[in-house]
Design a protein around this motif. Structure first.
Motif, mmCIF file in Angstrom:
data_model
loop_
_atom_site.group_PDB
_atom_site.id
_atom_site.type_symbol
_atom_site.label_atom_id
_atom_site.label_comp_id
_atom_site.label_asym_id
_atom_site.label_seq_id
_atom_site.Cartn_x
_atom_site.Cartn_y
_atom_site.Cartn_z
ATOM 1 N N THR A 269 -35.099 -23.489 -45.311
ATOM 2 C CA THR A 269 -36.301 -23.024 -44.630
ATOM 3 C C THR A 269 -35.925 -21.966 -43.592
ATOM 4 O O THR A 269 -34.911 -22.085 -42.911
ATOM 5 N N ARG A 270 -36.744 -20.944 -43.527
ATOM 6 C CA ARG A 270 -36.430 -19.817 -42.650
ATOM 7 C C ARG A 270 -37.661 -19.364 -41.898
ATOM 8 O O ARG A 270 -38.687 -19.058 -42.491
ATOM 9 N N LEU A 271 -37.500 -19.265 -40.613
ATOM 10 C CA LEU A 271 -38.576 -18.727 -39.791
ATOM 11 C C LEU A 271 -38.834 -17.262 -40.135
ATOM 12 O O LEU A 271 -39.978 -16.828 -40.235
ATOM 13 N N ASP A 272 -37.769 -16.513 -40.360
ATOM 14 C CA ASP A 272 -37.914 -15.080 -40.655
ATOM 15 C C ASP A 272 -38.875 -14.817 -41.803
ATOM 16 O O ASP A 272 -39.640 -13.865 -41.777
ATOM 17 N N SER A 273 -38.789 -15.683 -42.830
ATOM 18 C CA SER A 273 -39.579 -15.418 -44.037
ATOM 19 C C SER A 273 -41.072 -15.483 -43.767
ATOM 20 O O SER A 273 -41.865 -14.863 -44.474
ATOM 21 N N PRO A 315 -39.121 -28.378 -38.592
ATOM 22 C CA PRO A 315 -39.049 -28.148 -37.150
ATOM 23 C C PRO A 315 -38.399 -26.785 -36.883
ATOM 24 O O PRO A 315 -37.540 -26.347 -37.651
ATOM 25 N N ASP A 316 -38.801 -26.114 -35.848
ATOM 26 C CA ASP A 316 -38.328 -24.778 -35.453
ATOM 27 C C ASP A 316 -38.815 -23.667 -36.388
ATOM 28 O O ASP A 316 -38.433 -22.522 -36.254
ATOM 29 N N VAL A 317 -39.614 -24.020 -37.372
ATOM 30 C CA VAL A 317 -40.221 -23.008 -38.240
ATOM 31 C C VAL A 317 -41.743 -23.192 -38.165
ATOM 32 O O VAL A 317 -42.472 -22.326 -37.689
ATOM 33 N N PHE A 626 -38.858 -10.658 -33.234
ATOM 34 C CA PHE A 626 -38.199 -10.772 -31.925
ATOM 35 C C PHE A 626 -38.108 -12.248 -31.549
ATOM 36 O O PHE A 626 -39.106 -12.953 -31.480
ATOM 37 N N ASN A 627 -36.893 -12.701 -31.305
ATOM 38 C CA ASN A 627 -36.685 -14.092 -30.888
ATOM 39 C C ASN A 627 -36.579 -14.163 -29.378
ATOM 40 O O ASN A 627 -35.874 -13.381 -28.756
ATOM 41 N N SER A 628 -37.232 -15.123 -28.816
ATOM 42 C CA SER A 628 -37.166 -15.320 -27.380
ATOM 43 C C SER A 628 -35.905 -16.102 -27.010
ATOM 44 O O SER A 628 -35.463 -16.966 -27.758
ATOM 45 N N GLY A 646 -30.541 -22.172 -26.870
ATOM 46 C CA GLY A 646 -31.125 -20.904 -26.444
ATOM 47 C C GLY A 646 -30.490 -19.739 -27.178
ATOM 48 O O GLY A 646 -29.293 -19.546 -27.145
ATOM 49 N N PHE A 647 -31.264 -19.022 -27.903
ATOM 50 C CA PHE A 647 -30.747 -17.832 -28.574
ATOM 51 C C PHE A 647 -31.865 -16.815 -28.545
ATOM 52 O O PHE A 647 -33.036 -17.155 -28.374
ATOM 53 N N GLY A 648 -31.494 -15.611 -28.704
ATOM 54 C CA GLY A 648 -32.552 -14.609 -28.685
ATOM 55 C C GLY A 648 -32.050 -13.288 -29.195
ATOM 56 O O GLY A 648 -30.862 -13.110 -29.425
ATOM 57 N N THR A 649 -32.999 -12.405 -29.409
ATOM 58 C CA THR A 649 -32.657 -11.078 -29.872
ATOM 59 C C THR A 649 -32.100 -10.301 -28.680
ATOM 60 O O THR A 649 -32.635 -10.391 -27.581
ATOM 61 N N GLN A 650 -31.051 -9.567 -28.927
ATOM 62 C CA GLN A 650 -30.440 -8.781 -27.861
ATOM 63 C C GLN A 650 -31.374 -7.650 -27.414
ATOM 64 O O GLN A 650 -32.112 -7.110 -28.212
ATOM 65 N N LEU A 679 -40.921 -14.884 -31.799
ATOM 66 C CA LEU A 679 -41.216 -15.531 -33.077
ATOM 67 C C LEU A 679 -40.912 -17.032 -33.006
ATOM 68 O O LEU A 679 -41.606 -17.855 -33.589
ATOM 69 N N ASN A 680 -39.849 -17.370 -32.280
ATOM 70 C CA ASN A 680 -39.389 -18.757 -32.225
ATOM 71 C C ASN A 680 -40.060 -19.568 -31.114
ATOM 72 O O ASN A 680 -39.764 -20.749 -30.959
ATOM 73 N N ALA A 681 -40.932 -18.958 -30.346
ATOM 74 C CA ALA A 681 -41.549 -19.668 -29.216
ATOM 75 C C ALA A 681 -42.410 -20.816 -29.719
ATOM 76 O O ALA A 681 -43.140 -20.687 -30.701
HETATM 77 C C1 LIG Z 1 -34.820 -15.885 -34.933
HETATM 78 O O1 LIG Z 1 -34.751 -17.284 -35.004
HETATM 79 C C2 LIG Z 1 -34.781 -17.849 -36.298
HETATM 80 C C3 LIG Z 1 -34.617 -19.336 -36.174
HETATM 81 O O2 LIG Z 1 -35.623 -19.901 -35.429
HETATM 82 C C4 LIG Z 1 -33.692 -17.315 -37.159
HETATM 83 O O3 LIG Z 1 -33.900 -17.763 -38.473
HETATM 84 C C5 LIG Z 1 -33.696 -15.813 -37.125
HETATM 85 O O4 LIG Z 1 -32.564 -15.337 -37.822
HETATM 86 C C6 LIG Z 1 -33.676 -15.287 -35.710
HETATM 87 N N1 LIG Z 1 -33.779 -13.854 -35.768
HETATM 88 C C7 LIG Z 1 -33.114 -13.056 -34.960
HETATM 89 C C8 LIG Z 1 -33.358 -11.599 -35.139
HETATM 90 O O5 LIG Z 1 -32.378 -13.481 -34.102
#
Ligand SMILES: *[C@@H]1O[C@H](CO)[C@@H](O)[C@H](O)[C@H]1NC(C)=O
Ligand SMILES: *[C@@H]1O[C@H](CO)[C@@H](O)[C@H](O)[C@H]1NC(C)=O
Ligand SMILES: *[C@@H]1O[C@H](CO)[C@@H](O)[C@H](O)[C@H]1NC(C)=O
Ligand SMILES: *[C@@H]1O[C@H](CO)[C@@H](O)[C@H](O)[C@H]1NC(C)=O
Length: 734
Positions: A269-273, A315-317, A626-628, A646-650, A679-681
């Motif tokens: 499962t992928r949030l991006d999709s 979860p997370d998607v 864009f990931n927060s 915690g991860f996010g787009t640079q 996107l992930n919020a």
């Molecule tokens: C954003 O987060 C999702 C996971 O929630 C991940 O699949 C995706 O690769 C992330 N995208 C970026 C650009 O970081």
């Protein structure tokens, strides 16, 4: 430097799109993107355009989950928020895999008991029905799922359940018989061979038995898990007689989950999709044949159970803002394919639930991002007025193949009483794309006044306004004729006699300017019934003829009238006229124009009438991902699983400036944003500041819309963030 501008053209006119570059001089110019989107200002073929159902986003809930959903006000409040905007009530489909494990026990006191027999079973008693009947508003359309799997006693229990449910739930609209029958073998509910032929013959048998007990019963057949992966498709089902010729079938349902959390699917499962527009298009196109089959059988197609990820969501998607953007994009794409509704499936606690109605193990009540997507759609479909009959027609805007990160829709009002644009404003439909100024023939019909004075009746007819596009071969112009009638109370006629006074006058006004002649005015000053005021208007100019419509209007009323008798007004009698009214008559005048400026494609693209199917709303989704990395936005109080690390787009979040055509020049538009930190919020989503209470599902803070103005060139400029939705609303289009 060269800002890269992408030009995206509306399919309604031509599917051309092209990239242009413009030079920015000066050393301070910054490299940035700007996107030009051309949306058709008028719907070319309104008859073929799909109408968006007012209950576009509806709910699907399992039979056994209903008792939980109805324990709190959240479901009702979210339904009401949609209803208050759109005038449509979200429908409720009560069904899912539990349907085929449910039986009805007429003597059972409890509404529902879970029975762990060899296989799990849910037993429902008569007290189950009032829970549904009392919770959902009277105008909620309910689809109820029945058991096909259990064949005991030739489905006697299923028939009893249907009859009792129909009696106990006044909102009952249609029944499903069997859930995801294409998976029956996999789910051990049938053994091979199990084909669409077997299904249709069993469905038909059960449906006939229900029909024998409930003559006006309606059905929603199929409810397949997807597009015929096991050879089940709608075409064969229809061919086997599951057709509107034999049953009342308003809709055929198929289910759609773009991803799966079952078994092996879990890790994929992928949030991006969810934020890939091209992928969505490919997925939905798989339903084309089924949609055609449903319509061929005289029904509509509906996504009767759907969500981002099957098997309760990931979860997370499923619980993120990405799912909210996906919902908007999916629901509008589905509507544009003439799917009636998307019934979002929810359970009481799982990842894909739009909202959690009550606290459970490790979870609290809450409103998840998808609800904001739903509310954004409600704003897009908001009625111009409370009692409006307006329907919105939808047209997706064609995009370049590689633009999977943007999705654009035009919503058009079917209210063809929308007046032509005010004088001085170019008529929509002209020169779109080329952005040339519009040439018009300056004078076609001049203002004229005629006064008929007779028995104290004064009529002033004022015919005014019209601009005809030069490029138009035949154009229709709306002329507003305002007729003022004054009726003095001293008018005298024989007592107790109705006055029906036909007055035929031929009035020729002017003559010297030669512009207009009102040939005939027939006026019935009379009994309070609808009276026709036909008039023929001619333009004495280069032999151009102008025709008018006839419009009805009540003219006078009198208290003393008994029966309509034709009489002549005399000066001797008195009548008390009680009416004194101003009537506005709309007259359509068709003006063939001799001069052809730019015939061909452009002229053909123009509407044949100015009573337009105008662009009322536009939705622009930037699906750039864009990931927060803001920790707070990744925590959701109704999410059972902890937030991801915690991860996010640079780098900073990017913004695109968009220039969009399609709205009428000069108009002030309301702008609303579907927004969140990324996107992930999982929390912090809003529609321009509008939020729902996590405790009650009621609106907690109101939206603060922005305002943007369409320039004289027909473009409106605004910015859109990566991972954001923008809605533009022209409130002048009713
Ligand atoms: C954003 O987060 C999702 C996971 O929630 C991940 O699949 C995706 O690769 C992330 N995208 C970026 C650009 O970081
Ligand atoms: C099927 O229905 C009958 C009642 O008609 C019930 O006794 C039986 O337990 C049901 N079977 C299952 C597997 O639910
Ligand atoms: C969507 O947003 C991203 C990030 O701001 C931008 O680079 C991209 O050009 C936008 N897409 C379109 C088609 O405007
Ligand atoms: C929109 O932007 C374009 C290009 O930057 C500009 O020429 C135009 O005047 C702007 N229109 C409005 C209404 O601001």
């Amino acid at each position: 430097m060269r800002p890269n501008a992408q030009r995206v053209a509306a399919s309604a006119f031509f599917s051309l799109f092209y990239v242009y570059t413009s030079f920015v001089t000066g050393s301070h110019a910054q490299l940035g993107t700007s996107t030009v989107i051309n949306v058709s200002p008028i719907l070319q073929n309104a008859a073929a355009a799909p109408t968006v159902d007012r209950s576009l986003v509806s709910f699907s809930m399992e039979l056994m989950a209903i008792t939980g959903f109805t324990e709190s006000e959240i479901t009702k409040n979210i339904m009401n928020a949609w209803f208050d905007k759109t005038g449509g009530r979200p429908s409720v489909r009560i069904g899912g895999s539990g349907m085929d494990k449910s039986i009805f026990l007429p003597d059972q006191k409890e509404a529902m008991i879970y029975n762990q027999l060899p296989e799990s079973r849910w037993d429902f008693g008569p007290s189950y029905f009032p829970i549904i009947a009392n919770y959902f508003p009277k105008d909620t359309e309910i689809t109820f799922g029945l058991n096909l799997a259990n064949t005991t006693d030739n489905w006697k229990n299923t028939i009893d359940f249907a009859v009792a449910a129909k009696q106990g739930i006044p909102q009952m609209d249609r029944f499903e018989i069997g859930n995801e029958v294409d998976n029956f073998v996999r789910n051990n509910l049938r053994t091979n061979p199990w084909t669409v032929t077997d299904y249709s013959s069993q469905w038909t048998k059960v449906a006939n038995m229900i029909k024998a007990k409930i003559s006006d019963v309606q059905f929603q057949p199929a409810a397949y898990a997807g597009t015929s992966p096991n050879g089940f498709d709608l075409k064969q089902l229809v061919a086997a007689g599951v057709h509107n010729n034999n049953y009342r079938i308003p809709t055929y349902s198929l289910h759609f989950y773009p991803q799966s959390y079952c078994g092996a699917g879990r890790d994929a499962t992928r949030l991006d999709s969810l934020a890939d527009h091209n992928l969505l298009t490919t997925q939905l196109n798989l339903f084309n044949a089924d949609i055609a089959a449903a319509e061929g059988a005289g029904g509509l197609f509906t996504f009767g159970e759907t969500n981002s990820v099957s098997c309760s969501g990931a979860p997370d998607v499923s619980d993120t803002f990405g799912a909210a953007l996906w919902l908007v994009n999916y629901a509008l794409s589905a509507a544009a394919k003439r799917a009636q509704r998307v019934y979002i499936h929810s359970t009481l606690t799982t990842a894909y639930s739009m909202f959690l109605p009550k606290a459970g193990d490790n979870v609290r009540t809450g409103v998840r991002p998808m609800v904001y997507g739903m509310y954004f759609l409600a704003e897009a479909l908001a009625l111009p007025a409370r009692n409006s009959n307006t329907k919105f027609l939808i047209s997706p805007v064609a995009l370049p193949n590689n633009a999977g990160d943007i999705s654009v829709y035009g919503l058009y009002s079917n209210n063809n009483n929308n007046a032509a644009p005010a004088a001085g404003i170019p008529k929509p439909g002209i020169d779109v794309g080329k952005r040339r100024s519009v040439s018009t023939i300056t004078t076609t019909i001049r203002v004229s006044k005629s006064v008929v004075l007779q028995a104290g009746v004064q009529t002033i007819m004022t015919t005014s306004l019209s601009r005809v596009a030069k490029s138009t071969v035949v154009s229709a112009v709306t002329v507003t004729t305002r007729t003022v009638r004054r009726v003095p109370v001293t008018t005298r006629v024989p007592v107790t006699t109705t006055v029906v006074k036909p007055t035929t006058r031929i009035v020729r006004n002017g003559g010297s300017d030669g512009v207009m002649t009102i040939t005939t005015i027939i006026m019935y000053a009379a009994h309070p019934t609808v009276v026709m005021v036909p008039s023929v208007v001619r333009r004495r100019q280069t032999g151009i003829k102008t025709m008018t419509t006839q419009t009805s209007s009540v003219i006078y009323e009198t208290k003393m009238v008994k029966a309509p008798v034709v009489t002549t007004l005399t000066a001797a009698t008195t009548i008390s006229w009680i009416s004194r009214r101003i009537t506005t008559i709309k007259t359509t005048v068709t003006v063939p124009v001799a001069a052809r400026a730019t015939p061909g494609a452009r002229a053909a693209a123009e509407p044949s009438t100015n009573k337009g199917i105008y662009l009322a709303r536009a939705v622009v989704l930037n699906l750039s991902r864009f990931n927060s990395s803001d920790e707070a936005s990744l925590i959701c109080r109704s999410c059972s699983k902890g937030s991801p690390p915690g991860f996010g787009t640079q780098g900073p979040r990017k913004k695109t400036s968009v220039s969009l055509s399609g709205f009428q020049p000069g108009r002030k538009l309301k702008l609303l944003r579907l927004q969140a930190a990324g996107l992930n919020a999982k929390s912090g989503a809003s529609v321009s500041g509008l939020t729902f209470s996590d405790d009650t599902g009621a609106i907690a803070t109101q939206a603060k819309p922005e305002s943007v103005t369409v320039g004289a060139d027909g473009n409106v400029n605004f910015s859109v963030l990566a991972t954001e939705g923008v809605l533009l609303v022209d409130e002048a289009v009713k």
